[in-house]
Design a protein around this motif. Structure first.
Motif, PDB file in Angstrom:
ATOM      1  N   GLN A 294     -25.596  12.890  90.883  1.00 36.77           N
ATOM      2  CA  GLN A 294     -26.369  11.955  90.061  1.00 36.77           C
ATOM      3  C   GLN A 294     -27.500  11.312  90.848  1.00 36.77           C
ATOM      4  O   GLN A 294     -28.531  10.949  90.301  1.00 36.77           O
ATOM      5  CB  GLN A 294     -25.458  10.873  89.522  1.00 36.77           C
ATOM      6  N   GLN A 295     -27.284  11.149  92.154  1.00 33.25           N
ATOM      7  CA  GLN A 295     -28.313  10.524  93.002  1.00 33.25           C
ATOM      8  C   GLN A 295     -29.274  11.560  93.572  1.00 33.25           C
ATOM      9  O   GLN A 295     -30.112  11.227  94.400  1.00 33.25           O
ATOM     10  CB  GLN A 295     -27.634   9.808  94.182  1.00 33.25           C
ATOM     11  N   ASN A 296     -29.106  12.798  93.167  1.00 39.42           N
ATOM     12  CA  ASN A 296     -29.877  13.902  93.750  1.00 39.42           C
ATOM     13  C   ASN A 296     -29.700  13.974  95.258  1.00 39.42           C
ATOM     14  O   ASN A 296     -30.643  14.272  96.001  1.00 39.42           O
ATOM     15  CB  ASN A 296     -31.371  13.780  93.423  1.00 39.42           C
ATOM     16  N   ALA A 297     -28.509  13.659  95.698  1.00 42.37           N
ATOM     17  CA  ALA A 297     -28.205  13.735  97.129  1.00 42.37           C
ATOM     18  C   ALA A 297     -27.290  14.930  97.378  1.00 42.37           C
ATOM     19  O   ALA A 297     -26.674  15.454  96.452  1.00 42.37           O
ATOM     20  CB  ALA A 297     -27.525  12.443  97.577  1.00 42.37           C
ATOM     21  N   GLU A 298     -27.214  15.328  98.641  1.00 40.95           N
ATOM     22  CA  GLU A 298     -26.406  16.499  98.971  1.00 40.95           C
ATOM     23  C   GLU A 298     -24.986  16.072  99.347  1.00 40.95           C
ATOM     24  O   GLU A 298     -24.800  15.145 100.140  1.00 40.95           O
ATOM     25  CB  GLU A 298     -27.064  17.230 100.152  1.00 40.95           C
ATOM     26  N   TYR A 299     -24.008  16.752  98.780  1.00 34.08           N
ATOM     27  CA  TYR A 299     -22.609  16.446  99.078  1.00 34.08           C
ATOM     28  C   TYR A 299     -22.065  17.517 100.024  1.00 34.08           C
ATOM     29  O   TYR A 299     -22.100  18.698  99.714  1.00 34.08           O
ATOM     30  CB  TYR A 299     -21.796  16.415  97.793  1.00 34.08           C
ATOM     31  N   VAL A 300     -21.608  17.095 101.203  1.00 36.66           N
ATOM     32  CA  VAL A 300     -21.058  18.062 102.162  1.00 36.66           C
ATOM     33  C   VAL A 300     -19.669  17.597 102.582  1.00 36.66           C
ATOM     34  O   VAL A 300     -19.504  16.498 103.110  1.00 36.66           O
ATOM     35  CB  VAL A 300     -21.947  18.157 103.429  1.00 36.66           C
ATOM     36  N   GLU A 301     -18.679  18.448 102.334  1.00 33.37           N
ATOM     37  CA  GLU A 301     -17.314  18.064 102.688  1.00 33.37           C
ATOM     38  C   GLU A 301     -16.788  19.008 103.759  1.00 33.37           C
ATOM     39  O   GLU A 301     -17.006  20.216 103.698  1.00 33.37           O
ATOM     40  CB  GLU A 301     -16.421  18.140 101.438  1.00 33.37           C
ATOM     41  N   ASP A 302     -16.118  18.441 104.747  1.00 31.87           N
ATOM     42  CA  ASP A 302     -15.498  19.275 105.766  1.00 31.87           C
ATOM     43  C   ASP A 302     -14.064  19.576 105.305  1.00 31.87           C
ATOM     44  O   ASP A 302     -13.123  18.858 105.627  1.00 31.87           O
ATOM     45  CB  ASP A 302     -15.494  18.555 107.113  1.00 31.87           C
ATOM     46  N   ALA A 303     -13.944  20.643 104.513  1.00 36.98           N
ATOM     47  CA  ALA A 303     -12.672  20.938 103.853  1.00 36.98           C
ATOM     48  C   ALA A 303     -11.602  21.442 104.820  1.00 36.98           C
ATOM     49  O   ALA A 303     -10.433  21.534 104.468  1.00 36.98           O
ATOM     50  CB  ALA A 303     -12.894  21.952 102.737  1.00 36.98           C
ATOM     51  N   LYS A 304     -11.990  21.752 106.065  1.00 37.85           N
ATOM     52  CA  LYS A 304     -11.005  22.297 107.016  1.00 37.85           C
ATOM     53  C   LYS A 304     -10.179  21.214 107.697  1.00 37.85           C
ATOM     54  O   LYS A 304      -9.174  21.499 108.332  1.00 37.85           O
ATOM     55  CB  LYS A 304     -11.718  23.148 108.068  1.00 37.85           C
ATOM     56  N   LEU A 305     -10.634  19.980 107.580  1.00 34.99           N
ATOM     57  CA  LEU A 305      -9.905  18.882 108.228  1.00 34.99           C
ATOM     58  C   LEU A 305      -8.667  18.481 107.418  1.00 34.99           C
ATOM     59  O   LEU A 305      -8.649  18.640 106.206  1.00 34.99           O
ATOM     60  CB  LEU A 305     -10.826  17.661 108.363  1.00 34.99           C
ATOM     61  N   PRO A 306      -7.652  17.961 108.090  1.00 33.78           N
ATOM     62  CA  PRO A 306      -6.465  17.515 107.357  1.00 33.78           C
ATOM     63  C   PRO A 306      -6.730  16.231 106.558  1.00 33.78           C
ATOM     64  O   PRO A 306      -6.000  15.932 105.629  1.00 33.78           O
ATOM     65  CB  PRO A 306      -5.425  17.277 108.450  1.00 33.78           C
ATOM     66  N   ILE A 307      -7.750  15.473 106.945  1.00 33.58           N
ATOM     67  CA  ILE A 307      -8.084  14.284 106.159  1.00 33.58           C
ATOM     68  C   ILE A 307      -9.278  14.610 105.269  1.00 33.58           C
ATOM     69  O   ILE A 307      -9.954  15.614 105.456  1.00 33.58           O
ATOM     70  CB  ILE A 307      -8.435  13.061 107.050  1.00 33.58           C
ATOM     71  N   TYR A 308      -9.529  13.727 104.294  1.00 31.72           N
ATOM     72  CA  TYR A 308     -10.723  13.894 103.472  1.00 31.72           C
ATOM     73  C   TYR A 308     -11.901  13.384 104.286  1.00 31.72           C
ATOM     74  O   TYR A 308     -11.871  12.268 104.821  1.00 31.72           O
ATOM     75  CB  TYR A 308     -10.605  13.102 102.173  1.00 31.72           C
ATOM     76  N   SER A 309     -12.940  14.198 104.420  1.00 30.64           N
ATOM     77  CA  SER A 309     -14.114  13.801 105.189  1.00 30.64           C
ATOM     78  C   SER A 309     -15.346  14.394 104.517  1.00 30.64           C
ATOM     79  O   SER A 309     -15.483  15.613 104.427  1.00 30.64           O
ATOM     80  CB  SER A 309     -13.984  14.314 106.626  1.00 30.64           C
ATOM     81  N   ALA A 310     -16.221  13.510 104.015  1.00 32.10           N
ATOM     82  CA  ALA A 310     -17.405  14.002 103.302  1.00 32.10           C
ATOM     83  C   ALA A 310     -18.627  13.185 103.672  1.00 32.10           C
ATOM     84  O   ALA A 310     -18.514  12.010 104.041  1.00 32.10           O
ATOM     85  CB  ALA A 310     -17.170  13.930 101.798  1.00 32.10           C
ATOM     86  N   GLU A 311     -19.778  13.838 103.590  1.00 37.13           N
ATOM     87  CA  GLU A 311     -21.046  13.152 103.821  1.00 37.13           C
ATOM     88  C   GLU A 311     -21.920  13.306 102.595  1.00 37.13           C
ATOM     89  O   GLU A 311     -21.926  14.352 101.959  1.00 37.13           O
ATOM     90  CB  GLU A 311     -21.763  13.756 105.032  1.00 37.13           C
ATOM     91  N   ILE A 312     -22.650  12.232 102.289  1.00 35.11           N
ATOM     92  CA  ILE A 312     -23.628  12.300 101.207  1.00 35.11           C
ATOM     93  C   ILE A 312     -24.991  12.070 101.838  1.00 35.11           C
ATOM     94  O   ILE A 312     -25.279  11.002 102.382  1.00 35.11           O
ATOM     95  CB  ILE A 312     -23.297  11.274 100.101  1.00 35.11           C
ATOM     96  N   LYS A 313     -25.806  13.145 101.809  1.00 27.90           N
ATOM     97  CA  LYS A 313     -27.094  13.121 102.495  1.00 27.90           C
ATOM     98  C   LYS A 313     -28.219  12.835 101.514  1.00 27.90           C
ATOM     99  O   LYS A 313     -28.450  13.605 100.584  1.00 27.90           O
ATOM    100  CB  LYS A 313     -27.327  14.473 103.187  1.00 27.90           C
ATOM    101  N   HIS A 314     -28.906  11.728 101.759  1.00 27.88           N
ATOM    102  CA  HIS A 314     -29.983  11.309 100.854  1.00 27.88           C
ATOM    103  C   HIS A 314     -31.310  11.919 101.283  1.00 27.88           C
ATOM    104  O   HIS A 314     -31.483  12.311 102.456  1.00 27.88           O
ATOM    105  CB  HIS A 314     -30.091   9.781 100.834  1.00 27.88           C
ATOM    106  N   ALA A 315     -32.255  11.962 100.343  1.00 24.97           N
ATOM    107  CA  ALA A 315     -33.561  12.572 100.600  1.00 24.97           C
ATOM    108  C   ALA A 315     -34.301  11.871 101.744  1.00 24.97           C
ATOM    109  O   ALA A 315     -35.067  12.496 102.478  1.00 24.97           O
ATOM    110  CB  ALA A 315     -34.395  12.548  99.323  1.00 24.97           C
ATOM    111  N   ASN A 316     -34.069  10.560 101.910  1.00 22.59           N
ATOM    112  CA  ASN A 316     -34.770   9.821 102.976  1.00 22.59           C
ATOM    113  C   ASN A 316     -34.131  10.022 104.352  1.00 22.59           C
ATOM    114  O   ASN A 316     -34.508   9.365 105.323  1.00 22.59           O
ATOM    115  CB  ASN A 316     -34.847   8.332 102.627  1.00 22.59           C
ATOM    116  N   GLY A 317     -33.132  10.893 104.432  1.00 20.48           N
ATOM    117  CA  GLY A 317     -32.520  11.199 105.717  1.00 20.48           C
ATOM    118  C   GLY A 317     -31.294  10.386 106.039  1.00 20.48           C
ATOM    119  O   GLY A 317     -30.580  10.685 107.004  1.00 20.48           O
ATOM    120  N   SER A 318     -31.022   9.357 105.247  1.00 19.56           N
ATOM    121  CA  SER A 318     -29.826   8.564 105.528  1.00 19.56           C
ATOM    122  C   SER A 318     -28.581   9.301 105.028  1.00 19.56           C
ATOM    123  O   SER A 318     -28.656  10.129 104.123  1.00 19.56           O
ATOM    124  CB  SER A 318     -29.925   7.177 104.884  1.00 19.56           C
TER     125      SER A 318
END
Ligand SMILES: [Zn+2]
Ligand SMILES: [Zn+2]
Length: 450
Positions: A294-318
């Motif tokens: 919805q925010q037009n941001a990129e969703y990247v999840e590290d699915a190989k980890l035993p915990i849930y770990s995800a990053e949401i990368k915004h267009a401005n680099g944050s």
């Protein structure tokens, strides 16, 4: 407790019976926190103690009163009223679905509004929040191509009309189920009049095109658009229904004491028992990936980890980072484009509140160092409808506001603080009034015909 009673017209194909039951179950599954308050049964609805003559008199008065007040020109159909009941051997009465259908049928086609009105008359002043909701499915096609209509006491769906639209197989199934779930949305107050983002068009509807309560949700175009989406209802409609279940139906929440801890930083303690396919990850993934989109941001999840770990990368680099080792302990952090620590996007806090609402949990303010982090979480909780239950939240007073650095955030909190003060009084009287079922209002509630 809310019991769904199924009524199927004689001769209705088995597949519609199965699909109707599935649709109701799908609807219930949307509210895991209230799941224990729902039951489903085959209808066998009798009026053991009611005096039908009294009920008829009451109905006549109600109709006359509405004519006097020029709300309606309709007369009470007393003949039909008596004809829809069957007297049982024990002296009690049963409102018969077959008889109602026969009375509401002209030239082999059903007048679905009339059917709905007969049912409202039969229920009379017995309506209360705890009353069952009838799920009535007719084989007959309805006049005016109406697929479904709902009141607070019944949902009437014409399988005949749905079948005649040309959908086949899985499409017909999905469409038919959509119609039922849409009408249930009306019955559970998804688009009540005090809400924003609604429009009045054959009942109150939602203005969100992707929402099943959208005013043209029944069209082919909307159906195709919505098939690509996972969630039937938008967040506003979901919140209104939850509000109705909590405050009008007085449902008990499952896990009354369950809390979702929100922490600042990253999770460093990884319990070994969480596998990479752990079930709790699904709920987190659903919320955060949809929100990133919805925010037009990129969703990247590290699915190989035993915990849930995800990053949401915004267009401005944050980048916002979410880590969690279980469904009730979430860590949030963020970096700007140069890798410097910053506060996560406000939307992440709203996501967490949405997650807590789905789970039926309260939000617990966990390990949080910064006042601005707390302030963001507080804003998201207070904005939520119904307002999020909080544990360990800072009190929203001037002292706390002074510690908040972000000026925009401070202003937002100031607005919420003022709102809290002005709302405290009138809201109480409103709730009491809403709890008393009003038969006149009920009879007008032919909401959602199409
Ligand atoms: Zn909606
Ligand atoms: Zn509708």
């Amino acid at each position: 407790m809310k019991t769904f009673f199924f009524n199927f017209e004689d001769g209705l194909e088995q597949k519609y019976i199965d699909w109707a039951k599935e649709a109701v179950q799908d609807f219930i599954n949307l509210f895991p926190e209230y799941k224990d308050n729902f039951a489903t049964k085959e209808a066998n609805f009798t009026y053991a103690d009611i005096n039908l003559q009294t009920l008829a008199n009451q109905n006549r008065e109600i109709y006359e009163d509405r004519k006097r007040r020029q709300i309606s020109t309709e007369d009470f159909d007393e003949n039909s009223f008596w004809q829809m009941f069957e007297k049982l051997p024990d002296g009690s009465y049963k409102a018969s679905f077959e008889k109602q259908i026969a009375l509401a049928t002209r030239n082999g086609m059903l007048d679905i509004q009339k059917l709905s009105s007969l049912q409202t008359d039969a229920a009379g002043n017995m309506y209360s929040a705890s009353m069952p909701l009838l799920i009535n499915i007719t084989k007959q096609k309805a006049h005016g191509n109406i697929r479904g209509i709902s009141t607070k006491i019944a949902v009437n769906i014409s399988a005949g009309t749905c079948a005649a639209l040309g959908y086949q197989g899985e499409d017909l199934k999905a469409y038919f189920k959509d119609i039922i779930i849409h009408e249930l949305g009306h019955s559970f107050n998804a688009t009540h009049e005090e809400r924003q983002n609604t429009v009045e068009n054959l009942g109150t509807h939602c203005t969100d095109k992707n929402c099943l309560m959208y005013e043209y949700a029944y069209t082919n175009e909307s159906f195709n658009r919505r098939r690509r989406l996972k969630e039937p209802f938008c967040q506003d409609c979901m919140a209104s229904m939850r509000d109705y279940m909590q405050n009008e139906l007085h449902f008990t929440r499952r896990n009354e004491n369950q809390t979702l801890h929100v922490n600042q930083g990253q999770d460093t303690q990884t319990p070994a028992e969480n596998g990479i396919d752990a079930e709790f990850k699904k709920a987190l993934r659903e919320v955060f990936s949809a929100s990133a989109k919805q925010q037009n941001a990129e969703y990247v999840e590290d699915a190989k980890l035993p915990i849930y770990s995800a990053e949401i990368k915004h267009a401005n680099g944050s980048v916002d980072k979410i880590t969690a080792a279980s469904a009730d302990n979430v860590f949030l952090s963020a970096k700007d484009k140069d890798g410097n620590l910053q506060l996560p996007n406000l939307q992440r806090f709203r996501d967490i509140v949405a997650l807590a609402q789905k789970q039926g949990s309260a939000i617990e303010f966990g390990d949080i160092k910064s006042a601005d982090f707390k302030a963001r979480l507080l804003v998201a909780c207070l904005e939520a409808k119904p307002a999020m239950q909080m544990v360990g939240a800072p009190e929203l007073n001037d002292e706390f506001l002074q510690t908040v650095q972000d000026e925009k955030l401070k202003n937002l909190l100031q607005v919420l603080k003022n709102k809290q003060q002005t709302q405290a009084q009138p809201q109480q009287t409103q709730t009491t009034a809403a709890q008393t079922p009003d038969i006149n209002k009920l009879l007008q509630q032919r909401n959602g015909g199409r």
